[in-house]
Design a protein around this motif. Structure first.
Motif, PDB file in Angstrom:
ATOM      1  N   VAL A  19     -22.859   2.148  11.376  1.00  0.00           N
ATOM      2  CA  VAL A  19     -21.893   1.682  12.365  1.00  0.00           C
ATOM      3  C   VAL A  19     -20.520   1.575  11.704  1.00  0.00           C
ATOM      4  O   VAL A  19     -20.390   1.000  10.620  1.00  0.00           O
ATOM      5  CB  VAL A  19     -22.315   0.316  12.938  1.00  0.00           C
ATOM      6  N   VAL A  20     -19.509   2.145  12.335  1.00  0.00           N
ATOM      7  CA  VAL A  20     -18.136   2.057  11.816  1.00  0.00           C
ATOM      8  C   VAL A  20     -17.224   1.277  12.759  1.00  0.00           C
ATOM      9  O   VAL A  20     -16.164   0.821  12.338  1.00  0.00           O
ATOM     10  CB  VAL A  20     -17.553   3.471  11.563  1.00  0.00           C
ATOM     11  N   ASP A  21     -17.599   1.140  14.007  1.00  0.00           N
ATOM     12  CA  ASP A  21     -16.807   0.372  14.974  1.00  0.00           C
ATOM     13  C   ASP A  21     -17.759  -0.564  15.703  1.00  0.00           C
ATOM     14  O   ASP A  21     -18.529  -0.144  16.568  1.00  0.00           O
ATOM     15  CB  ASP A  21     -16.097   1.300  15.961  1.00  0.00           C
ATOM     16  N   THR A  22     -17.712  -1.843  15.344  1.00  0.00           N
ATOM     17  CA  THR A  22     -18.674  -2.791  15.902  1.00  0.00           C
ATOM     18  C   THR A  22     -18.454  -3.031  17.394  1.00  0.00           C
ATOM     19  O   THR A  22     -19.411  -3.273  18.134  1.00  0.00           O
ATOM     20  CB  THR A  22     -18.571  -4.128  15.154  1.00  0.00           C
ATOM     21  N   ALA A  23     -17.203  -2.973  17.842  1.00  0.00           N
ATOM     22  CA  ALA A  23     -16.927  -3.214  19.263  1.00  0.00           C
ATOM     23  C   ALA A  23     -17.574  -2.136  20.124  1.00  0.00           C
ATOM     24  O   ALA A  23     -18.218  -2.427  21.139  1.00  0.00           O
ATOM     25  CB  ALA A  23     -15.419  -3.274  19.506  1.00  0.00           C
ATOM     26  N   GLU A  24     -17.405  -0.872  19.748  1.00  0.00           N
ATOM     27  CA  GLU A  24     -18.016   0.212  20.518  1.00  0.00           C
ATOM     28  C   GLU A  24     -19.538   0.164  20.431  1.00  0.00           C
ATOM     29  O   GLU A  24     -20.234   0.439  21.416  1.00  0.00           O
ATOM     30  CB  GLU A  24     -17.491   1.554  20.021  1.00  0.00           C
ATOM     31  N   ALA A  25     -20.074  -0.173  19.258  1.00  0.00           N
ATOM     32  CA  ALA A  25     -21.523  -0.217  19.102  1.00  0.00           C
ATOM     33  C   ALA A  25     -22.148  -1.293  19.984  1.00  0.00           C
ATOM     34  O   ALA A  25     -23.244  -1.108  20.525  1.00  0.00           O
ATOM     35  CB  ALA A  25     -21.884  -0.456  17.637  1.00  0.00           C
ATOM     36  N   VAL A  26     -21.469  -2.420  20.152  1.00  0.00           N
ATOM     37  CA  VAL A  26     -22.038  -3.537  20.903  1.00  0.00           C
ATOM     38  C   VAL A  26     -21.762  -3.426  22.396  1.00  0.00           C
ATOM     39  O   VAL A  26     -22.646  -3.695  23.225  1.00  0.00           O
ATOM     40  CB  VAL A  26     -21.493  -4.872  20.356  1.00  0.00           C
ATOM     41  N   PHE A  27     -20.557  -2.982  22.758  1.00  0.00           N
ATOM     42  CA  PHE A  27     -20.151  -3.064  24.167  1.00  0.00           C
ATOM     43  C   PHE A  27     -20.172  -1.730  24.909  1.00  0.00           C
ATOM     44  O   PHE A  27     -20.144  -1.729  26.136  1.00  0.00           O
ATOM     45  CB  PHE A  27     -18.742  -3.667  24.264  1.00  0.00           C
ATOM     46  N   CYS A  28     -20.188  -0.596  24.197  1.00  0.00           N
ATOM     47  CA  CYS A  28     -20.172   0.693  24.895  1.00  0.00           C
ATOM     48  C   CYS A  28     -21.571   1.200  25.220  1.00  0.00           C
ATOM     49  O   CYS A  28     -21.725   2.058  26.094  1.00  0.00           O
ATOM     50  CB  CYS A  28     -19.422   1.741  24.061  1.00  0.00           C
ATOM     51  N   VAL A  29     -22.586   0.736  24.508  1.00  0.00           N
ATOM     52  CA  VAL A  29     -23.969   1.121  24.788  1.00  0.00           C
ATOM     53  C   VAL A  29     -24.806  -0.144  24.826  1.00  0.00           C
ATOM     54  O   VAL A  29     -24.426  -1.185  24.268  1.00  0.00           O
ATOM     55  CB  VAL A  29     -24.521   2.117  23.742  1.00  0.00           C
ATOM     56  N   ASP A  30     -25.965  -0.038  25.464  1.00  0.00           N
ATOM     57  CA  ASP A  30     -26.808  -1.221  25.631  1.00  0.00           C
ATOM     58  C   ASP A  30     -27.516  -1.581  24.330  1.00  0.00           C
ATOM     59  O   ASP A  30     -27.561  -2.745  23.934  1.00  0.00           O
ATOM     60  CB  ASP A  30     -27.828  -0.963  26.747  1.00  0.00           C
ATOM     61  N   ASP A  31     -28.101  -0.599  23.665  1.00  0.00           N
ATOM     62  CA  ASP A  31     -28.817  -0.809  22.402  1.00  0.00           C
ATOM     63  C   ASP A  31     -28.447   0.344  21.480  1.00  0.00           C
ATOM     64  O   ASP A  31     -28.958   1.462  21.634  1.00  0.00           O
ATOM     65  CB  ASP A  31     -30.330  -0.855  22.646  1.00  0.00           C
ATOM     66  N   TYR A  32     -27.545   0.097  20.539  1.00  0.00           N
ATOM     67  CA  TYR A  32     -27.006   1.221  19.755  1.00  0.00           C
ATOM     68  C   TYR A  32     -28.056   1.848  18.827  1.00  0.00           C
ATOM     69  O   TYR A  32     -27.996   3.028  18.533  1.00  0.00           O
ATOM     70  CB  TYR A  32     -25.771   0.780  18.967  1.00  0.00           C
ATOM     71  N   GLU A  33     -29.033   1.091  18.361  1.00  0.00           N
ATOM     72  CA  GLU A  33     -30.069   1.669  17.502  1.00  0.00           C
ATOM     73  C   GLU A  33     -30.954   2.633  18.299  1.00  0.00           C
ATOM     74  O   GLU A  33     -31.248   3.741  17.846  1.00  0.00           O
ATOM     75  CB  GLU A  33     -30.909   0.563  16.875  1.00  0.00           C
ATOM     76  N   ASN A  34     -31.380   2.207  19.472  1.00  0.00           N
ATOM     77  CA  ASN A  34     -32.176   3.083  20.330  1.00  0.00           C
ATOM     78  C   ASN A  34     -31.349   4.275  20.794  1.00  0.00           C
ATOM     79  O   ASN A  34     -31.859   5.398  20.900  1.00  0.00           O
ATOM     80  CB  ASN A  34     -32.692   2.293  21.529  1.00  0.00           C
TER      81      ASN A  34
END
Length: 289
Positions: free
Chosen positions: A128-143
């Motif tokens: 992950v390089v951008d925590t805001a996009e990882a948390v708020f742009c997708v529901d579950d970034y790992e999946n």
């Protein structure tokens, strides 16, 4: 939505401040007991309440980790400073790992560009390089990373043949660097929107599907046999030509065209045969038998 720096201060000085507030609250309680001053009790309770509220603002940030801060659902920033930190106690916090991670996709059954069913899997290294996009742009970034990587792998495999039939065209089995770069680019294009970076992507499993594996193995064996025979014949012809030249140059024997043809035939049989030859001694002449 892009990541921004969130508000936080060093935790150790804030702890000292909270201890000082607790001492002040204790002094108010002592003053209330020693003398008729009810307001001291109220002041002590107020100071103690403020101290308890401030204690909720402490949190820890580990190396290669970010804490995403929200105030009543609104994104306020991300804290990446390591160690004990303090922020607004009304902020909600979510831990996001910034460490490099990897996973291996499952074995996917797809058709290559020639229509042959194959099995393929890949190892993807990402972070992950951008925590805001990882948390708020997708529901579950790992999946999201797992599913999109498998989708990119399937798409990439359909663009190349398993084996190279043309030297100028890349193939899955023979052009590893080209295939891996294409796969990495395909995955990166899908994960950009989720604030993730693909560090490396490599094919970890590649094979024909079971229903055609035996037939393809026979085809590969036939191709290998043809290539080997071609090399053997090429070498045998060269050796026969060299033998005839040596005989002619050294004057060992004079051969007419028919005798040359017989010698060439015998030498090619000896050199190209896959079994040991048995010598035959001719007691007569070539013409008479």
């Amino acid at each position: 939505m892009n990541e921004q720096q969130g508000f936080s201060v060093a935790g150790i000085p804030t702890i000292v401040f909270c201890i000082a507030l607790a001492a002040i609250a204790g002094a108010f309680y002592v003053g209330m007991v020693s003398g008729p001053a009810p307001w001291m009790g109220l002041a002590g309770a107020g100071v103690m309440g403020v101290t308890a509220l401030m204690l909720k603002g402490f949190f820890q940030v580990a190396p290669n980790e970010g804490q995403v801060l929200q105030l009543f659902g609104k994104y306020t920033g991300t804290v990446r400073h390591e160690g004990l930190r303090w922020t607004n106690p009304f902020y909600s916090r979510r831990r996001v790992s910034l460490r490099v991670r990897n996973f291996e996709s499952g074995k996917l059954k797809v058709n290559d560009s020639d229509g042959n069913p194959i099995e393929i899997a890949a190892v993807v290294v990402w972070q992950v390089v951008d925590t805001a996009e990882a948390v708020f742009c997708v529901d579950d970034y790992e999946n999201f990373a797992t599913i999109q990587s498998e989708s990119a792998l399937r798409q990439m495999a359909q663009n190349y043949p398993y084996d190279a039939h043309d030297d100028g065209k890349p193939a899955l089995r023979s052009h590893g660097e080209v295939i891996n770069n294409h796969l990495r680019d395909e995955i990166q294009a899908r994960l950009d929107k989720a604030g993730m970076q693909v560090i490396e992507a490599r094919i970890s499993h590649l094979a024909y599907a079971q229903e055609i594996a035996q037939a393809m193995l026979q085809r590969q064996q036939a191709s290998a046999i043809v290539a080997a025979r071609e090399r053997i014949v090429e070498g045998a012809v060269g050796m026969v030509a060299m033998a005839l030249d040596k005989l002619r140059q050294q004057g060992v024997v004079e051969l007419d065209e028919e005798r040359k043809a017989a010698m060439v035939s015998n030498l090619l049989v000896v050199l190209c045969g896959d079994r040991a030859t048995q010598p035959v001694v001719n007691a007569g002449t070539l013409y008479g038998g």
